[in-house]
Motif scaffolding. Structure first.
Motif: not given
Ligand code: AMO
Length: 443
Positions: A359-374
């Motif tokens: 996840d990417l947090l920006f100023r203390g709140i989640e703005i992104t979810t990502g990752g590698q997939r199967i």
């Protein structure tokens, strides 16, 4: 105005053209934002697409005489001479020779929109009156800035060889799991509104390698919170042939740097209206999920009750920690527990209880979810089965895996969430032009 080869031609100019026309008589079109009567003359402030333009009425300038038909809210064509504004360095104004009223409002404004900012009105009133409140230049600026964010995302990804895609929003299956999915009657069959373009962007990796989409997604959020909308704009990308999910984080870092530069360059006036501080983006610090939990307990003495996800307060703590420790407004948190990530997330071979995700947090709140997939068919089918899902329900999605796909991953970045935190809003609704929440479907 005449039409030549389908293009509208008008003899009027915009405010940006004023410097090239000093001393000339030209015309400009706009909405009357404000009229300020002075002794012997008046200021007629026009609101044009992006600027407010000062026009000055005085009987000394021409034979034209302004009357009551010229009122706030009118759409007008103003003719006059362009001159330098003697009181404001670098600004230009128009000495009025004539005003043609193109249309008049039926009623006066329901609230004052022509001050620097709207009076402190309740959020519901602001949102109910959006077609009007957005006419206030400071309110209007929010969505110009938002345009800049989406434009930057798009431009950067084009520069990196991505293909823009548009995927269906009426779907046979939910992609993200959970109860926050809208069901729809589709000629007697149950279908769903897209929670994300997840399946489609993955399916298109073996086709285009790198794809992105900026579009609406739908989440049936049952609670009224300050950070959830029922319809929001998701900025998604998916890329093939990655070496690891860190490639995705690097791509996002590049996109964010580009976006901030673009905002600085092309949206400075709008940002100034909000006194917005753009974040400096260097190398964004990275912390593993479990290490982040340890920071929260050890450094901030907070008792952890849930080791599967963060509470909003914990994200805020991490935001403060990233700022203090690394001077960064952003923080990547990686290796989220598998239990809390969707079935398409790739588990970490080193410890399958965790995923190769972030996840990417920006100023203390989640703005992104990502990752590698199967990407392996059998592995994906096995994970679905282990979760009690029937792979037969996902046949078209699994076609991508069955017929071969490269190692890949991607992310989803919430446009309203990033806008909200860039401009310091307490409620995400302010960052949505026409928000949809549990109680609101109009305007
Ligand atoms: P996720 O569900 O975490 O991941 O959503 C990605 C981002 O979308 C934003 N977001 C929201 N914004 C406003 N209102 C909501 N109800 C809302 N829900 C989510 C957040 C969040 O970080 N398919 C994955 C992404 C991926 O892995 O590619 C997904 O949708 O900013």
């Amino acid at each position: 105005m005449d039409t030549i080869n389908g293009q509208n031609r008008t003899d009027c100019i915009g405010y940006k053209d004023f410097p090239a026309h000093v001393g000339e008589t030209v015309c400009i079109k706009g909405m009357i934002h404000r009229i300020r009567e002075m002794t012997g003359f008046a200021f007629v402030i026009l609101r044009t697409a992006r600027e407010t333009v000062q026009c000055v009425y005085s009987p000394d300038f021409s034979d034209y005489r302004m009357d009551e038909s010229v009122a706030e809210g009118c759409a007008v064509k103003v003719t006059g001479k362009v001159v330098k504004d003697e009181t404001r360095e670098g600004r230009y104004e128009m000495q009025i020779h004539g005003i043609e009223v193109l249309s008049s409002p039926a009623e006066p404004m329901p609230l004052v929109i022509n001050k620097k900012q709207l009076d402190n009105i309740p959020i519901d009133l602001d949102l109910n009156l959006r077609p009007v409140t957005l006419r206030n230049p400071k309110e209007r600026a929010v969505f110009k800035i938002q345009e800049g964010i989406a434009r930057g995302f798009r431009e950067y990804l084009f520069s990196q060889g991505f293909t823009e895609i548009r995927t269906p929003k009426i779907c046979a299956q939910g992609a993200e799991g959970g109860a926050n999915i809208f069901k729809l009657d589709y000629f007697g069959k149950q279908v769903f509104l897209a929670q994300s373009p997840q399946f489609y962007k993955q399916m298109l990796v073996p086709v285009y390698e790198r794809v992105f989409e900026v579009g609406p997604v739908f989440r049936a959020e049952h609670h009224d919170t300050s950070r959830h909308l029922n319809e929001y704009i998701s900025m998604d990308f998916e890329m093939g042939f990655i070496d690891s999910f860190y490639d995705i984080m690097n791509m996002e870092t590049g996109a964010l740097k580009y976006i901030m530069e673009l905002l600085k360059k092309d949206y400075a006036e709008e940002l100034a209206l909000w006194s917005a501080q753009l974040p400096e983006i260097g190398d964004i610090p990275v912390v593993k999920f479990m290490d982040a939990k340890e920071v929260i307990t050890k450094k901030f003495k907070k008792k952890i009750t849930d080791y599967r996800d963060f509470e909003p307060e914990e994200e805020q703590i991490l935001g403060k920690w990233a700022k203090k420790e690394f001077g960064s407004d952003f923080l990547f948190v990686t290796h989220y527990p598998s239990e809390k990530r969707p079935f398409y997330a790739m588990d970490d071979p080193a410890d399958p209880a965790y995923t190769l995700s972030f996840d990417l947090l920006f100023r203390g709140i989640e703005i992104t979810t990502g990752g590698q997939r199967i990407h392996d068919y059998n592995e994906q089918v096995a994970k679905m089965r282990a979760r009690g899902m029937d792979p037969a329900d996902f046949e078209s999605y699994l076609m991508a895996h069955k017929y071969g796909m490269p190692p890949h991953g991607g992310l989803g970045l919430g446009l309203e969430r990033i806008t909200m935190h860039l401009l310091g809003f307490k409620n995400v609704r302010y960052a949505s032009m026409f928000p949809r929440d549990i109680n609101r479907v109009t305007p």
